[in-house]
Design a protein around this motif. Structure first.
Motif, mmCIF file in Angstrom:
data_model
loop_
_atom_site.group_PDB
_atom_site.id
_atom_site.type_symbol
_atom_site.label_atom_id
_atom_site.label_comp_id
_atom_site.label_asym_id
_atom_site.label_seq_id
_atom_site.Cartn_x
_atom_site.Cartn_y
_atom_site.Cartn_z
ATOM 1 N N HIS A 756 34.958 -29.394 -2.808
ATOM 2 C CA HIS A 756 33.732 -30.117 -2.531
ATOM 3 C C HIS A 756 32.567 -29.169 -2.734
ATOM 4 N N VAL A 757 31.430 -29.723 -3.101
ATOM 5 C CA VAL A 757 30.218 -28.915 -3.174
ATOM 6 C C VAL A 757 29.187 -29.539 -2.256
ATOM 7 N N TYR A 758 28.742 -28.742 -1.312
ATOM 8 C CA TYR A 758 27.679 -29.220 -0.430
ATOM 9 C C TYR A 758 26.385 -28.530 -0.835
ATOM 10 N N ILE A 759 25.350 -29.324 -0.984
ATOM 11 C CA ILE A 759 24.071 -28.704 -1.309
ATOM 12 C C ILE A 759 23.092 -29.026 -0.198
ATOM 13 N N VAL A 760 22.657 -27.985 0.471
ATOM 14 C CA VAL A 760 21.666 -28.181 1.524
ATOM 15 C C VAL A 760 20.307 -27.863 0.920
ATOM 16 N N THR A 791 20.474 -30.928 5.996
ATOM 17 C CA THR A 791 20.821 -29.983 7.065
ATOM 18 C C THR A 791 22.214 -29.440 6.798
ATOM 19 N N ARG A 792 22.597 -28.457 7.596
ATOM 20 C CA ARG A 792 23.916 -27.827 7.434
ATOM 21 C C ARG A 792 25.014 -28.635 8.083
ATOM 22 N N ALA A 799 32.329 -21.654 5.269
ATOM 23 C CA ALA A 799 32.142 -22.040 3.857
ATOM 24 C C ALA A 799 31.357 -20.943 3.151
ATOM 25 N N VAL A 800 31.713 -20.777 1.882
ATOM 26 C CA VAL A 800 31.014 -19.760 1.092
ATOM 27 C C VAL A 800 29.651 -20.309 0.666
ATOM 28 N N ASN A 806 15.665 -23.231 -4.185
ATOM 29 C CA ASN A 806 15.250 -24.294 -3.276
ATOM 30 C C ASN A 806 16.408 -24.954 -2.553
ATOM 31 N N ALA A 807 17.526 -24.261 -2.457
ATOM 32 C CA ALA A 807 18.693 -24.852 -1.786
ATOM 33 C C ALA A 807 19.757 -23.795 -1.506
ATOM 34 N N VAL A 808 20.708 -24.201 -0.683
ATOM 35 C CA VAL A 808 21.902 -23.376 -0.499
ATOM 36 C C VAL A 808 23.093 -24.268 -0.800
ATOM 37 N N ALA A 809 23.971 -23.784 -1.659
ATOM 38 C CA ALA A 809 25.176 -24.553 -1.958
ATOM 39 C C ALA A 809 26.335 -23.961 -1.160
#
Length: 883
Positions: A756-760, A791-792, A799-800, A806-809
RNA sequence: GGAAGGUUAGCUCAGCUGGGAGAGCGCUCGCUUGACGUGCGAAAGGUCGCAGGUUCGAUCCCUGUACCUUCCACCA
């Protein structure tokens, strides 16, 4: 035409087929067309019996690119081709052929020889033209000319007569360069100087009436002693003041010669005494004329010593040298022999050491015409590209000497001068005169000599267009636009075309002179027959295709610079052809059986589609600008980079996600397909001038209803297709994707394992951007699911994280995470950002920078600083979370 | 003697008007991902010949210098 394409691109067969098609459809033909603007290039005529070499390949590739570009832009583009009779080169070849058949040129005579020469021309004349066709040259072959065809010959005669009547052509006995092997005079430009190791022979000339007293001279050519008519010293040389006016006994000849004083002599050089041989040295010739010295020619045309040489008569010049030195030694007159390196003039065609000789020859008086040629470059009317090449041009013209134009050859334009059999009066004209104006005699014989090859090629830009007649072509296509040639030929040809054009047509022959360098071998050596290091362009075409050769010649070298030839680079070019071939194959496979319509509203397309449309739009603008500035190498590398990196490596991979689900969402896949085809088509058009064959083959397969890419209009920049927001969205997405790929590699995540890829996102705006191109991650970043949030929340502590502007993945890779390594990775990132921040701060804290630098630069730094600070904070947070 | 060009990653070379160095090839690591292994992804690798100067800031402009290449001229 079938839409099936082979897995690898094989140019064999395809290139020939397409070239035939182009010829058949008459695409290369240009005609006077008042509805269009003309664009003209005149092809530097290759030697009619020559063979294509790398220099031709480079030169003609550049011309073909320009002509195809302008043709697509809607100009009436004429590429005027033809061949040159190459007087000496051809005559020598024919002589050799005859000799191998036991035939001697002089025995069969002029008429018969010329028959053989024309037969030779007919046999080999088409060869180089066919080779140019293999290269893809889109010249107007219907207009092919030859410097000795009827029209060109008429132009030559016309010019000769005009210049003669104006007093610019004259016959005179002057010192010229003689090639003893080719047995003809040659011009200064055809003499190559090379340093050779030789000797200085110091010889004593006895002073008449003063037993035991000598004048010591030093010479590098002792055999010319036979033609000495004086010894010169500098008038200010105290050592020899008393000698001036005295007579010397010239050894080996029994002649007496005077000692003269002349400024020409350098007191410091040699012994300060110079033997003067007016008939065999240009400087001595001048001295001789100043002092009215006798001019004694001691050489036969084959450089053996003539009857004036007494016992040495009949010996070759070098044999005579040897014998004479021996004789002088015996007589005790040889003082010493010291090694000495000096430059020797050689004939650029055959390498023979030339002999300066006095002969009656025809000359063109250059001074006045040179001034005009200087003017048009100095006032910017005619421009060299790159500009620096105006220096050798101007330098040559400013120091120009009269041009020796007569050649003792048969293959060429015979000089239109006739001599009265009775009184020797010269009459210049088109035909044999009926009556001698001087003595009334009716018998004439024509001058035996022919003209320097460059005399006719000097007229090439206008003689090929029908001059001296007032033709529609002259009015429409002339002056030509650009001449493309190598820097090695500026003095031979460019200069002569310019002054000839100015004199005859009153106009410059071309507006621009595009100069290229030499193609060298991989060690940087000049390709030459004697070294055997030449690479045959036809072999390259045979193995890799003309497109690959053309691309190789056009990339990675700056205008006017030499380049080295590497097979590896041809391979790289071939690979590129294959790359676009396969990209096209992919698109065709997906198009199979589908009708694709243009989306109604392009601004409603997804960001990825708008991004690539926007990019090709920009590339189109830039490439066109580069082409206009003759920056062909830069232009093609932009197309190359666009197609390979942006289109293939990014856009096709992006589009795949939709194509895989074509059945589920035909609209989305249709848009992707339309975009793929549109962008590829446009890029192919930009590439076509460089790689005409592969682009044509793909274009016609992709758009079966189209006739040819050659006649497709050149793409134009479209303001409406400039999507800054889409470019920014995709570039953010790419940043995250690269970060994810990098992290996956570092953590050795197995290829098959999707995550999965989460983009905050840092803002609602950023979140929207990422959501808008979320589906692209599936393929690009090996994602099993994409979650863009603000949000996180819901993301595991371990998670890495990948911090971007403009984001943290986040990648949940729990089992693979090594906390210590992760801490190290983040620390490094923190360090890197700290450096960036201090750099920005350093600049921004400098009042000089803030006050003096342009506001835009200052703002850019401020923005960077804010971005890095934000990223640093996020990294800091991650570090805390991990700890 | 005059002139021009070059000196940037291991190799060959790009780098337009001065504002965080690029490509191809090679090298390292990982990939038989459904266009392409002539391929894909990730990396390593450069005080941009040397010394001064101008500038807030120089690979870029100026001066000097070293080495290489080429052209022109001269060389008795």
């Amino acid at each position: 035409m079938s839409r099936e394409l082979a897995k690898t691109y094989d140019p064999k067969g395809i290139e020939e087929r397409l070239y035939e098609k182009w010829m058949k459809n008459g695409y290369f033909h240009a005609k006077v067309n008042p509805d269009k603007k003309p664009f003209t290039i005149v092809m530097p005529p290759p030697n009619v019996t020559g063979q294509l070499h790398m220099g031709h390949a480079l030169d003609n590739t550049m011309q073909d690119i320009l002509i195809r570009f302008k043709r697509m832009q809607g100009y009436e583009a004429l590429w005027q081709p033809g061949t040159d009779h190459a007087a000496i080169a051809t005559e020598v070849k024919v002589i050799e052929k005859l000799r191998s058949e036991g035939i001697d040129k002089n025995e069969i005579g002029r008429e018969a020889f010329l028959k053989h020469a024309w037969a030779w021309k007919e046999e080999y004349g088409g060869r180089i033209i066919n080779q140019l066709k293999k290269l893809g040259a889109s010249a107007d072959w219907d207009r092919e000319r030859f410097t000795m065809d009827e029209g060109c010959s008429r132009a030559v005669n016309d010019v000769f007569i005009k210049l003669y009547n104006k007093g610019y052509i004259y016959k005179g006995s002057r010192i010229i360069n003689w090639c003893p092997v080719c047995q003809t005079s040659i011009s200064d430009a055809e003499v190559e100087h090379e340093d050779q190791d030789g000797f200085f022979w110091h010889i004593n000339y006895p002073i008449v009436g003063e037993e035991g007293r000598f004048v010591e001279i030093a010479t590098t050519r002792p055999e010319t002693l036979l033609g000495d008519t004086a010894v010169a010293v500098n008038p200010k040389d105290e050592r020899y003041k008393d000698l001036v006016g005295k007579m010397l006994e010239l050894p080996l000849t029994g002649r007496q010669i005077p000692v003269i004083a002349d400024e020409y002599v350098d007191k410091e050089f040699g012994t300060g005494c110079v033997k003067i041989t007016p008939a065999h040295d240009p400087n001595d010739f001048e001295v001789g004329r100043r002092h009215n010295l006798e001019e004694i020619n001691i050489l036969n045309d084959d450089a053996t010593i003539n009857e004036k040489g007494g016992k040495y008569a009949g010996m070759d010049r070098y044999e005579a040298r040897k014998v004479m030195v021996e004789d002088l030694k015996e007589m005790g007159l040889l003082v010493k022999v010291v090694p000495h390196s000096h430059s020797v003039g050689t004939h650029d065609r055959c390498g023979t050491t030339v002999e300066p000789m006095i002969k009656p020859q025809w000359f063109v008086r250059m001074h006045e015409m040179a001034q005009e040629a200087i003017k048009v470059v100095k006032n910017g009317e005619m421009k060299f590209v790159p500009e620096r090449f105006d220096k050798p041009y101007l330098n040559w013209l400013e120091n120009i000497r009269d041009w020796c134009i007569s050649r003792q050859l048969w293959w060429g334009h015979r000089i239109p001068a006739y001599y009265c059999d009775e009184c020797g009066e010269i009459v210049v004209g088109k035909e044999t005169p009926a009556v001698c104006p001087k003595c009334g005699c009716t018998h004439f014989h024509q001058d035996e000599d022919s003209l320097d090859t460059w005399f006719s090629s000097a007229l090439w830009p206008f003689s090929t267009l029908g001059w001296p007649d007032d033709t529609p072509e002259m009015n429409y296509f002339y002056p030509t636009d650009v001449l493309v040639t190598g820097y090695d030929i500026i003095t031979f040809w460019v200069i002569r075309m310019v002054f000839s054009a100015l004199e005859q047509t009153g106009k410059i022959p071309f507006h621009h002179v595009l100069i290229h360098g030499l193609v060298r071998d991989s060690l940087g050596r000049k390709m030459s027959k004697s070294l055997g290091n030449g690479i045959d362009p036809l072999e390259v075409i045979d193995r890799y295709g003309a497109d690959a050769l053309r691309l190789t010649l056009m990339t990675g070298n700056a205008p006017g610079n030499d380049m080295r030839f590497y097979w590896e680079r041809v391979e790289a070019s071939r690979n590129f052809a294959n790359k676009i071939w396969n990209a096209s194959r992919f698109i065709l496979m997906n198009l199979e059986g589908k009708e694709i319509e243009k989306p109604a509203d392009l601004s409603a397309l997804c960001p990825e589609d708008r991004w690539i449309l926007s990019r090709i739009n920009t590339v189109t603008r830039e490439v066109t600008e580069n082409m206009d500035k003759y920056e062909l190498g830069i232009a093609v590398s932009k197309i190359y980079d666009f197609l390979w990196d942006e289109f293939c490596d990014w856009y096709i991979e992006i589009a795949k996600v939709r194509l895989w689900k074509a059945d589920e969402d035909p609209k989305a896949s249709g848009e992707a397909l339309w975009t793929l085809r549109t962008v590829l088509t446009q890029a192919l058009k930009l590439l076509h001038p460089f790689m005409p064959f592969v682009t044509e083959e793909i274009y016609c397969t992709l758009l079966p209803e189209e006739e040819s890419i050659m006649i497709a209009p050149w793409p134009e920049y479209d303001e409406a297709l400039c999507f800054a927001d889409a470019e920014s969205a995709v570039s953010c997405m790419q940043e995250v994707v690269r970060g994810i790929r990098n992290t996956r590699t570092q953590m050795q995540v197995p290829q098959g394992r999707k995550t999965h890829v989460y983009i905050v996102a840092g803002s609602a705006e950023a979140a929207e951007q990422y959501r808008s191109c979320a589906r692209s991650f599936v393929n690009l970043a090996s994602a099993s699911g994409i979650y863009v949030q603000e949000t996180r929340e819901g993301i595991g502590e371990d998670a890495v994280s990948i911090v971007v502007s403009n984001a943290v993945a986040f990648l949940p890779l729990e089992d693979l995470v090594d906390k210590a390594k992760e801490l190290e990775r983040l620390s490094k990132e923190k360090e890197r950002l700290a450096k960036e921040i201090s750099r920005c701060e350093g600049m921004l804290n400098n009042p000089n920078f803030v006050n003096k630098a342009p506001a835009a630069k200052v703002d850019a730094e401020k923005e960077k600083l804010a971005k890095y600070k934000e990223m640093a904070e996020k990294v800091e947070t991650q570090l805390k979370n991990l700890a």
